[in-house]
Design an enzyme around this catalytic site. Structure first.
Site, PDB file in Angstrom:
ATOM      1  N   CYS A 113      -7.674  30.884 -24.105  1.00  0.00           N
ATOM      2  CA  CYS A 113      -7.460  29.752 -23.377  1.00  0.00           C
ATOM      3  C   CYS A 113      -8.660  28.833 -24.656  1.00  0.00           C
ATOM      4  CB  CYS A 113      -8.158  29.344 -22.583  1.00  0.00           C
ATOM      5  SG  CYS A 113      -7.382  30.336 -20.918  1.00  0.00           S
ATOM      6  N   HIS A 252     -12.796  23.025 -21.244  1.00  0.00           N
ATOM      7  CA  HIS A 252     -12.204  24.558 -20.846  1.00  0.00           C
ATOM      8  C   HIS A 252     -11.754  23.830 -18.894  1.00  0.00           C
ATOM      9  CE1 HIS A 252      -8.483  26.813 -19.438  1.00  0.00           C
ATOM     10  NE2 HIS A 252      -9.042  27.843 -19.433  1.00  0.00           N
ATOM     11  N   ASN A 282      -5.662  25.759 -14.766  1.00  0.00           N
ATOM     12  CA  ASN A 282      -6.501  26.296 -15.639  1.00  0.00           C
ATOM     13  C   ASN A 282      -4.595  26.332 -16.769  1.00  0.00           C
ATOM     14  OD1 ASN A 282      -6.675  27.480 -17.708  1.00  0.00           O
ATOM     15  ND2 ASN A 282      -7.997  29.152 -16.522  1.00  0.00           N
TER      16      ASN A 282
END
Length: 326
Positions: A113, A252, A282
């Site tokens: 990520c 994020h 996500n």
């Protein structure tokens, strides 16, 4: 050293929406449980046969149009992803061909990520040294392909999407500072065990469901709360700035509680922390460019603003970058 700025942005969002209510019909969970613990309401999922490359093509094309750059003018393409179309060739090479970027070098970058910010900083180095003038950076994921839809602890978290940007030399502003890091000792807390050289695909690895994301949520949460704010502060220090200079923080998009904790660590009011987690979940390497694109298009970013991007992910890894918007 030349300055590097973002001259264009683009995204690609699958049409299919998977809501928390939909998940209630698939696994033992509730909309309230997911919202309370994650902040996610829905996520986008690719159609059968749609791949990471497909999302890359659309996001990259939009970014090139936004920047007024032709594919044949690109010097380098970097795709940040943990869900490439195949182990090799690199998705970036496939994208180079589909775009017609015939003079561009191309490679994939895998940092979970944190990948987009890693790729952004990497691309900027080529421009800063004068080696290249136009670099395309894409963060793209089809996490639905590696999500265990029988694991209620992880399948509620992830979605698909892509975001892209074009990097070019600038006289003022652009990327002012960054911080990249990793702690490989924590790699076991977030991984996909099989499919590589350690555990090649076999009947046994498939039966044990080892080709899906595994995560120790508590350990990753603890790591993320510390890493995201700390990385942002170190990037600000490199830029000669402080948290008081931040106009917008774009973290994020993994979990609302993590984002809230990072915002508090930076001493930021809610209006200075951007969040679109509730609509996309996500999306790993795609989450920060998706959020940046939407923040810009919603008018939350103006010329001269100090923007901080910060993420964490598998590795375990972290990455942050400070930009003065041009």
């Amino acid at each position: 050293m030349l300055r590097t700025g973002i001259s264009g942005l683009g995204i690609s969002i699958p049409e299919k929406v998977l809501t928390n209510r939909d998940l209630e019909k698939m696994i033992e969970t509730t909309d309230e449980w997911i919202r309370t613990r994650t902040g996610i309401v829905e996520r986008r999922i690719v159609e059968e046969g749609q791949t990471t490359l497909d999302l890359c093509i659309e996001a990259a094309g939009n970014a090139l149009v936004s920047a007024g750059v032709q594919p044949e003018d690109l010097d380098l393409i970097i795709v940040a992803t943990v869900t490439p179309d195949m182990i090799f060739p690199a998705t970036a090479c496939l994208l180079q061909d589909r775009l017609g970027a015939n003079k561009a070098a191309a490679f994939d970058l895998e940092a979970g990520c944190s990948g987009f910010v890693y790729a952004l900083v990497t691309g900027a180095q080529f421009i800063s040294t004068g080696a290249y003038k136009k670099v395309l950076v894409v963060g793209a994921e089809t996490l639905s392909k590696i999500t265990d839809w029988e694991d209620r602890n992880t399948c509620v978290l992830f979605g698909d999407g892509a975001g892209a940007c074009v990097l070019e030399p600038v006289e003022k502003g652009g990327i002012l500072g960054f911080d990249l890091g990793s702690d490989g000792a924590g790699g076991k807390f977030l991984d996909l065990p099989a499919g590589g050289s350690r555990l090649p695909a076999s009947e046994d690895t498939v039966a044990q469901r080892l080709h899906y994301i595994r995560m120790d949520g508590n350990q990753v949460f603890k790591f993320a709360v510390k890493a995201m704010g700390k990385a942002a502060l170190k990037a600000l220090e490199m830029a000669g700035l402080s948290n008081e200079d931040i106009d917008l923080f774009i973290p994020h998009q993994a979990n609302k509680r993590i984002i809230d904790a990072a915002g508090r660590k930076l001493g930021l009011p809610e209006e200075k922390v951007y969040m679109n987690l509730e609509r996309y979940g996500n999306t790993s390497g795609a989450s920060i460019p998706l959020a940046l694109y939407e923040a810009v298009n919603e008018g939350k970013v103006k010329k001269g603003d100090i923007i901080v991007l910060s993420g964490f992910g598998a590795g375990l890894s972290w990455a942050a970058a400070v930009l003065e918007w041009i």
